[in-house]
Design a protein around this motif. Structure first.
Motif, PDB file in Angstrom:
ATOM      1  N   ILE A  77       0.577  -1.212  -0.094  1.00 48.60           N
ATOM      2  CA  ILE A  77       0.123  -0.068   0.330  1.00 48.60           C
ATOM      3  C   ILE A  77       1.001   1.445  -0.108  1.00 48.60           C
ATOM      4  CG2 ILE A  77      -1.637   1.096   1.203  1.00 48.60           C
ATOM      5  CD1 ILE A  77      -2.716  -1.146   2.026  1.00 48.60           C
ATOM      6  N   ASP A  78       1.328   1.805  -0.956  1.00 46.04           N
ATOM      7  CA  ASP A  78       1.377   3.539  -1.175  1.00 46.04           C
ATOM      8  C   ASP A  78       0.416   4.302  -0.138  1.00 46.04           C
ATOM      9  OD1 ASP A  78       2.176   5.859  -1.651  1.00 46.04           O
ATOM     10  OD2 ASP A  78       2.905   5.386  -4.003  1.00 46.04           O
ATOM     11  N   LEU A  79       1.471   5.141   0.618  1.00 47.22           N
ATOM     12  CA  LEU A  79       0.664   5.463   1.951  1.00 47.22           C
ATOM     13  C   LEU A  79       0.524   7.100   1.363  1.00 47.22           C
ATOM     14  CD1 LEU A  79       2.103   4.118   5.358  1.00 47.22           C
ATOM     15  CD2 LEU A  79       0.337   3.652   4.599  1.00 47.22           C
ATOM     16  N   ASP A  80       1.464   7.664   0.048  1.00 45.70           N
ATOM     17  CA  ASP A  80       1.240   8.229   0.313  1.00 45.70           C
ATOM     18  C   ASP A  80       0.377   8.801  -1.210  1.00 45.70           C
ATOM     19  OD1 ASP A  80       3.097  10.084   1.236  1.00 45.70           O
ATOM     20  OD2 ASP A  80       4.666   9.257  -0.217  1.00 45.70           O
ATOM     21  N   ALA A  81      -0.133   8.435  -2.592  1.00 51.75           N
ATOM     22  CA  ALA A  81      -1.036   8.167  -3.361  1.00 51.75           C
ATOM     23  C   ALA A  81      -2.066   7.216  -2.091  1.00 51.75           C
ATOM     24  CB  ALA A  81      -0.223   7.327  -4.082  1.00 51.75           C
ATOM     25  N   MET A  82      -2.572   6.519  -1.497  1.00 48.30           N
ATOM     26  CA  MET A  82      -3.150   6.225  -1.084  1.00 48.30           C
ATOM     27  C   MET A  82      -3.846   5.409  -2.025  1.00 48.30           C
ATOM     28  SD  MET A  82      -3.557   6.150   2.248  1.00 48.30           S
ATOM     29  CE  MET A  82      -5.671   5.884   2.685  1.00 48.30           C
ATOM     30  N   ASP A  83      -3.257   4.240  -2.530  1.00 46.86           N
ATOM     31  CA  ASP A  83      -3.101   3.819  -3.390  1.00 46.86           C
ATOM     32  C   ASP A  83      -2.460   2.351  -3.562  1.00 46.86           C
ATOM     33  OD1 ASP A  83      -4.197   2.416  -5.619  1.00 46.86           O
ATOM     34  OD2 ASP A  83      -3.127   3.367  -6.994  1.00 46.86           O
ATOM     35  N   VAL A  84      -3.398   0.549  -3.710  1.00 46.22           N
ATOM     36  CA  VAL A  84      -2.643  -0.852  -3.926  1.00 46.22           C
ATOM     37  C   VAL A  84      -1.627  -0.197  -5.022  1.00 46.22           C
ATOM     38  CG1 VAL A  84      -2.690  -2.987  -4.640  1.00 46.22           C
ATOM     39  CG2 VAL A  84      -4.394  -1.358  -3.730  1.00 46.22           C
ATOM     40  N   ASN A  85      -0.269  -0.732  -4.634  1.00 46.30           N
ATOM     41  CA  ASN A  85       0.756  -0.110  -5.394  1.00 46.30           C
ATOM     42  C   ASN A  85       1.978  -2.504  -5.637  1.00 46.30           C
ATOM     43  OD1 ASN A  85       3.535   0.570  -6.306  1.00 46.30           O
ATOM     44  ND2 ASN A  85       4.629   0.520  -4.646  1.00 46.30           N
ATOM     45  N   PRO A  86       1.513  -2.566  -6.868  1.00 46.77           N
ATOM     46  CA  PRO A  86       2.287  -3.252  -7.317  1.00 46.77           C
ATOM     47  C   PRO A  86       3.937  -3.418  -8.036  1.00 46.77           C
ATOM     48  CG  PRO A  86       0.845  -3.288  -8.654  1.00 46.77           C
ATOM     49  CD  PRO A  86       0.814  -2.140  -7.638  1.00 46.77           C
ATOM     50  N   ASN A  87       4.701  -4.049  -6.508  1.00 44.65           N
ATOM     51  CA  ASN A  87       5.910  -4.190  -7.009  1.00 44.65           C
ATOM     52  C   ASN A  87       6.726  -5.857  -6.864  1.00 44.65           C
ATOM     53  OD1 ASN A  87       5.689  -4.895  -4.378  1.00 44.65           O
ATOM     54  ND2 ASN A  87       7.072  -2.750  -3.387  1.00 44.65           N
ATOM     55  N   LEU A  88       7.433  -5.279  -7.223  1.00 40.64           N
ATOM     56  CA  LEU A  88       8.278  -6.981  -7.725  1.00 40.64           C
ATOM     57  C   LEU A  88       9.948  -6.800  -6.804  1.00 40.64           C
ATOM     58  CD1 LEU A  88       9.290  -9.458  -9.072  1.00 40.64           C
ATOM     59  CD2 LEU A  88      10.360  -7.742 -10.742  1.00 40.64           C
ATOM     60  N   ASN A  89       9.368  -7.777  -5.721  1.00 41.59           N
ATOM     61  CA  ASN A  89      10.785  -8.003  -5.021  1.00 41.59           C
ATOM     62  C   ASN A  89      11.419  -9.233  -5.300  1.00 41.59           C
ATOM     63  OD1 ASN A  89      10.657  -5.512  -3.473  1.00 41.59           O
ATOM     64  ND2 ASN A  89       9.416  -6.501  -2.500  1.00 41.59           N
ATOM     65  N   LEU A  90      12.695  -8.958  -6.038  1.00 37.80           N
ATOM     66  CA  LEU A  90      13.356 -10.534  -6.310  1.00 37.80           C
ATOM     67  C   LEU A  90      13.514 -11.534  -5.382  1.00 37.80           C
ATOM     68  CD1 LEU A  90      16.125  -9.241  -8.565  1.00 37.80           C
ATOM     69  CD2 LEU A  90      13.879  -9.774  -9.695  1.00 37.80           C
ATOM     70  N   SER A  91      13.751 -12.298  -5.517  1.00 37.43           N
ATOM     71  CA  SER A  91      14.091 -13.567  -3.740  1.00 37.43           C
ATOM     72  C   SER A  91      15.357 -13.471  -3.958  1.00 37.43           C
ATOM     73  CB  SER A  91      13.842 -14.938  -5.299  1.00 37.43           C
ATOM     74  OG  SER A  91      14.690 -15.469  -6.349  1.00 37.43           O
ATOM     75  N   SER A  92      15.831 -14.369  -2.569  1.00 42.45           N
ATOM     76  CA  SER A  92      16.573 -14.075  -1.306  1.00 42.45           C
ATOM     77  C   SER A  92      16.925 -15.619  -1.914  1.00 42.45           C
ATOM     78  CB  SER A  92      16.209 -13.695  -0.213  1.00 42.45           C
ATOM     79  OG  SER A  92      15.960 -14.213   0.813  1.00 42.45           O
ATOM     80  N   THR A  93      18.441 -16.119  -1.339  1.00 40.23           N
ATOM     81  CA  THR A  93      18.540 -17.279  -1.065  1.00 40.23           C
ATOM     82  C   THR A  93      17.947 -17.679   0.038  1.00 40.23           C
ATOM     83  OG1 THR A  93      20.402 -18.887  -0.697  1.00 40.23           O
ATOM     84  CG2 THR A  93      20.701 -16.222   0.048  1.00 40.23           C
ATOM     85  N   PHE A  94      17.244 -17.422   0.865  1.00 38.92           N
ATOM     86  CA  PHE A  94      16.489 -18.171   2.195  1.00 38.92           C
ATOM     87  C   PHE A  94      14.970 -18.201   1.552  1.00 38.92           C
ATOM     88  CE2 PHE A  94      13.491 -18.100   4.708  1.00 38.92           C
ATOM     89  CZ  PHE A  94      13.973 -18.137   6.929  1.00 38.92           C
TER      90      PHE A  94
END
Length: 203
Positions: A77-94
């Motif tokens: 959630i984008d607290l400034d735009a008050m919108d749902v924010n789809p974003n991409l986080n790459l995986s980690s080895t864990f």
């Protein structure tokens, strides 16, 4: 040639039962198998109440292999735009630990191919997956970070490790640490929280 059937479904409808969701996967697989003559592997999420049963049902329904696991992208959630924010986080080895656990547990029960994906970034990650029983490992984030040259370094590291451990081939390694091969197979099934917590130390 082969097909990876990537079923990306979020069961958000509270009236939809787990039985219906599972049958949807089975029906999709059967429809694809009826339409093609080449092998079909099913890429799955881990979100099934009895994943081991689901895996064997898919194999019985015709799956030539399973790809573990699909990595759903989570919105924020984008607290400034008050919108749902789809974003991409790459995986980690864990993140490799979930597919590693299930591949190790499924290897004695699944005759088809098992592909490991999610959290595979290093040569050691690849080695661990193969020891658990994976036929193949798949990576995306590591290549986005390091480019195609990352594969050359991983292969060299794998060769060094295999020589040190006196493995002559990948086939010899495969499944050497699956639940059917280790001294205590329950280590993959239970979480020994007391032992883990007692061994925890802040870095």
């Amino acid at each position: 040639d082969a097909i990876e059937l990537n079923i990306y479904y979020i069961a958000a409808d509270p009236t939809l039962t787990s039985e219906k969701v599972e049958q949807m996967y089975i029906d999709d697989l059967k429809a694809v198998k009826e339409a093609v003559s080449i092998p079909v592997s099913v890429k799955l999420s881990p979100y099934f109440s009895a994943f081991g049963n689901m895996a064997t049902r898919l194999e019985s329904a015709g799956a030539d292999g399973l790809v573990l696991f699909n990595r759903f992208y989570q919105p924020d959630i984008d607290l400034d735009a008050m919108d749902v924010n789809p974003n991409l986080n790459l995986s980690s080895t864990f993140e490799k630990r979930l597919p590693l656990r299930w591949i190790a547990m499924l290897r004695p029960h699944i005759k088809g191919s098992l592909a490991a994906t999610t959290g595979i970034h290093t040569a050691h990650d690849v080695i661990k997956m193969i020891l658990a029983g994976a036929d193949v490992t798949m990576m995306a984030s590591a290549l986005l970070y390091g480019g195609p040259d990352a594969l050359k370094f991983m292969l060299n590291e794998m060769k060094v490790w295999m020589e040190e451990k006196e493995y002559e081939s990948i086939d010899e390694m495969r499944g050497a640490m699956s639940s059917a091969s280790v001294a205590d197979p329950s280590a993959f099934e239970r979480a020994n929280y007391i032992k883990i917590l007692q061994g925890f130390r802040m870095e």
